[in-house]
Design an enzyme around this catalytic site. Structure first.
Site, short mmCIF file in Angstrom:
data_model
loop_
_atom_site.label_atom_id
_atom_site.label_comp_id
_atom_site.label_asym_id
_atom_site.label_seq_id
_atom_site.Cartn_x
_atom_site.Cartn_y
_atom_site.Cartn_z
N HIS A 53 42.63 41.36 39.70
CA HIS A 53 42.76 39.96 39.67
C HIS A 53 44.18 39.54 40.42
CE1 HIS A 53 43.76 36.03 37.07
NE2 HIS A 53 43.16 35.87 38.28
N GLU A 56 42.87 39.56 44.15
CA GLU A 56 42.09 38.46 44.59
C GLU A 56 42.80 37.41 44.73
OE1 GLU A 56 40.55 34.62 42.28
OE2 GLU A 56 39.87 36.57 41.22
N HIS A 57 44.04 36.75 44.11
CA HIS A 57 44.87 36.00 44.33
C HIS A 57 45.61 36.17 45.81
CE1 HIS A 57 45.70 33.36 40.63
NE2 HIS A 57 44.69 34.03 40.42
N GLU A 134 49.19 31.67 34.14
CA GLU A 134 47.74 31.97 33.58
C GLU A 134 47.80 32.67 32.55
OE1 GLU A 134 44.90 32.95 36.39
OE2 GLU A 134 45.44 31.45 37.99
#
Length: 811
Positions: A53, A56-57, A134
């Site tokens: 994740h 991806e950022h 998040e």
């Protein structure tokens, strides 16, 4: 039903190992790309949860060739497109949609960010804080935690039981071992053998293939890697388990060693389980007072494993055992239906209908899933095996029925050529009679305006119906009306017509968009349902889905902008009796217009083609508090243009266009206020305004507002910092977004509806880009000053705060 061209895309593997799917769809106005990398959160080394994740950022932070202000996200937003990404258990998806002329630039940026990501430590440290924000929001969100708890019955060693979100503790950016693992993961999986690229657009297959080959050439080549197989889903011989709490029954069924066709089998099963129509399982539960909701979803599918989740909303917890028994009995009945020929036929029909009106992005993402249309013979075998593993048996209650067929998926009876009277043929179409001229005059003067602003030679159309009421509808009445429409909405959606019925203050709005062929019948059924004298009003408070604060504020914004006060009524017939209505129909052929006549004659209320515009707040500073149970802080600032003139709208649109990337860069990347940060232009009840939004885990709304004000005060410097070439280029890019040849039908319809509410003429979409091109730098600087002086007013929605003067607080 109209035939669909090329329901299946062309598929091949390029020389360097990149698998591509290419869909040539001449009816599309835009192009889209969906890239799937066969690597996700479960492929990460156990020592570094969240690494996939995190990567991806990082990929969106720009590259040496395309820094942040020219990278994919800024580029797509600058051309009015869509872009996003998602990390799943065993895959990571990147996708965007753009006008045709900008599509190649998007592909170049996507390939460059995948091949050459910028990974300096300062960027990583800042982005880790975003992931941590998040994570904090996710850990405090009740619905997210309920979803996580669904896996509690699985084996403790299966990766579905692990932590994969990523936070400060799991992402030790400063450690050399972590940096090595990050580089290794990127090099191992971000190469052609692990990727599938799906392209959809109006270009020919040869053109799409040439784009795919150019995209592939920029990526490192590699062979496909076999992703590691997980351990068994269950640590015991059991293959299912259940959870009961808060009048909710969760049934989870696990599967091992399923065939490759099991995804289509599970999708087919879930579709019919979720059907709420008479004859279906849920309809029976509702009729007997057992449950009022059912949702079946495959939560996980990989390497022959699957987890099927069936959630039932119980009327009492005591119903759980009966519900489980009846579910298994219905599944046994369903399994006995000799290969489901009628259900398979309808299932294919609805999938083809949806494809017919799907956007380029929807089609590209569908192709990336690589699912077959319908249920193949191999899928039938897989479904039988799944039902047997669930526990379907030969002995069941013979009182069950299959859901009734969807009436909107049936081919309509052909009608005579619209616009011709008895004795005429198409050769006489140019000869008009006095009766026809009178009919045309009545239609043009009607409150239902049949606009020619959208082409009427396509399969799609849109209808808007608005009622101005003497009183505001009670929340319980609104919930009852929406509930009464639920089955109809689902039938219409399957037939490629999306419609909604919403309330804002003392207005009701019914709008539908999609395939125009079934629209007359759908509209007739909707009006009949809405005006039924026996609509029951529930005395229970309507259940609302748990929304994060910023989404809650966005949902409340349209009604708060109306600022309606006064009486509230739960008498639907009383509300209809005093209602005044107008409407707009777009893109409808002459045949559809003729067919819609009966439905129009049944519209309740008095026709009124001169309804006054919604009120404005002028130069007021209005602060609306919206209650929210979350501990996070959120704020929306809506800044309407001073007037509804096209000149002011054009200036406001250009301001919003120039703000989007710098606002995100300043408040999210540099200040790290939170992970939900956005800005853009929004039209509400015909009023054009700039909308700024922030959700933060720690910063209070008043401080968020101060940061937004500081940014807005810097707009003159931002505008003056653009050289003439850049200014003209940005202005032209914005104007190009409103060309009907590239504007998706749904967006064009909504713009034209908002234009009608603002009092613009039917050539609004023709004049708007011209107005944008006439916004000179001096005009834009004046608009920035008027924005900062709040000439059109400022309206804040927040979930906390009690500001001082000049703010007027409302509830």
């Amino acid at each position: 039903m109209p035939a669909l061209n090329h329901p299946r895309p062309h598929t091949e593997t390029l020389a360097n190992g990149l698998r591509v799917t290419l869909r040539h769809a001449p009816n599309l106005k835009r192009c889209a790309a969906a890239l799937r990398v066969a690597a996700g959160s479960h492929d990460v080394p156990l020592a570094w949860p969240g690494l996939a994740h995190f990567l991806e950022h990082l990929l969106f932070l720009g590259t040496a060739r395309f820094p942040t202000e020219r990278a994919l996200m800024a580029y797509v937003q600058g051309h009015g497109g869509q872009v996003n990404a998602r990390t799943s258990e065993r895959s990571t998806d990147f996708f965007f949609e753009l006008p045709q002329q900008a599509f190649a630039g998007g592909l170049v940026r996507l390939s460059d960010m995948l091949a050459h990501p910028r990974m300096n430590l300062d960027d990583q440290l800042r982005e880790r804080e975003v992931l941590h924000a998040e994570f904090v929001a996710w850990s405090q969100d009740a619905e997210a935690q309920r979803q996580l708890a669904l896996f509690d019955g699985l084996s403790p060693t299966h990766p579905l039981r692990g932590f994969h979100a990523g936070n400060r503790d799991s992402l030790p950016v400063a450690q050399a071992q972590f940096q090595q693992a990050l580089q290794d993961f990127h090099q191992q999986f971000y190469q052609t053998g692990q990727m599938t690229l799906s392209l959809a657009g109006p270009q020919s297959l040869d053109e799409l293939k040439a784009m795919a080959e150019q995209f592939a050439a920029a990526l490192p080549a590699g062979a496909k890697i076999c992703q590691s197989r997980p351990v068994s889903l269950m640590a015991t011989p059991d293959e299912s388990y259940q959870q009961v709490a808060e009048r909710r029954l969760n049934l989870l069924f696990t599967f091992e060693s399923l065939p490759d066709t099991s995804p289509q089998a599970l999708a087919f099963l879930c579709h019919w389980l979720n059907c709420a129509k008479p004859g279906g399982l849920l309809a029976e539960w509702r009729a007997h007072g057992l449950a009022d909701g059912l949702k079946a979803t495959p939560l996980y599918q990989f390497a022959g494993q699957a987890v099927l989740h069936i959630e039932c909303s119980l009327l009492t917890d005591a119903c759980a055992q009966v519900i489980r028994e009846q579910l298994l009995d219905w599944l046994s009945f369903f399994a006995a239906q000799q290969d489901w020929p009628e259900l398979r036929h309808e299932y294919v029909a609805l999938q083809l209908r949806r494809q017919q009106v799907s956007s380029a992005l929807q089609l590209a993402r569908l192709d990336a899933e690589q699912l077959e249309i319908g249920l193949s013979e191999q899928g039938v075998s897989a479904l039988k095996d799944i039902l047997k593993k669930i526990g379907a048996v030969d002995n069941f209650n013979d009182a069950w029925h299959l859901p009734t067929p969807n009436p909107f998926l049936q081919a309509p009876t052909p009608t005579a050529n619209a616009g011709l009277i008895r004795g005429q043929t198409s050769a006489h179409r140019g000869l008009r009679t006095f009766a026809q001229d009178r009919s045309r005059h009545r239609r043009e003067q009607s409150p239902m305006q049949f606009s020619q602003a959208m082409p009427d030679n396509t399969d799609e159309g849109a209808i808007y119906l608005r009622w101005r009421l003497d009183s505001a509808p009670d929340n319980n009445l609104q919930a009852s009306l929406e509930s009464a429409l639920q089955t109809l909405r689902e039938d219409a959606r399957q037939a490629a017509v999306d419609f909604s019925f919403s309330a804002s203050g003392n207005e009701w709005l019914l709008n539908m968009i999609g395939l125009q062929e079934p629209m007359p019948t759908v509209l007739e059924h909707a009006l009949k349902t809405l005006t039924a004298a026996n609509v029951g009003v529930s005395r229970e408070q309507p259940a609302s889905a748990a929304l994060i604060p910023i989404r809650l504020l966005l949902k409340a914004l349209p009604e708060r902008c109306l600022q309606c006060t006064g009486a509230v009524s739960d008498d639907v017939q009383h509300l209809w009796s005093g209602a005044r209505w107008d409407g707009l129909a777009l893109g409808l052929s002459a045949q559809t217009q003729a067919a819609i006549g009966l439905a129009l004659s049944r519209i309740p209320g008095a026709a009124d083609n001169a309804l006054p515009p919604a009120p404005t707040i002028d130069s007021q500073h209005v602060w609306s508090n919206v209650e929210c149970s979350s501990s996070e802080q959120a704020l929306l600032l809506f800044c309407p243009a001073p007037t509804r003139t096209l000149a002011d709208e054009a200036a406001w649109r250009l301001l919003g266009h120039l703000c989007q990337t710098p606002f995100y860069q300043r408040l999210r990347v540099e200040l790290q206020l939170g992970y939900a940060v956005f800005s853009g232009l929004r039209q509400i009840h015909g009023q054009t305004g700039l909308l700024f939004g922030v959700q933060s885990p720690s910063v209070v709304p008043q401080t968020i507002l101060q940061h937004i004000e500081y940014f807005l005060n810097g707009l003159p410097e931002l505008i003056n910092g653009l050289d003439d070439a850049s200014y003209n280029s940005r202005r032209q890019a914005l104007a190009d977004q409103f060309a009907l040849s590239t504007l998706p039908n749904a967006q064009a319809a909504e713009l034209l509806w908002q234009g009608k509410l603002a009092g613009h003429s039917s050539d609004y979409l023709t004049r708007l880009p011209e107005a944008i091109l006439h916004v000179e730098r001096s005009t834009l600087l004046l608009a920035a000053r008027r924005l900062n002086q709040a000439e059109g007013g400022w309206h804040v929605l927040a979930n906390a705060g009690s500001p001082a003067t000049p703010w007027q607080v409302t509830k």
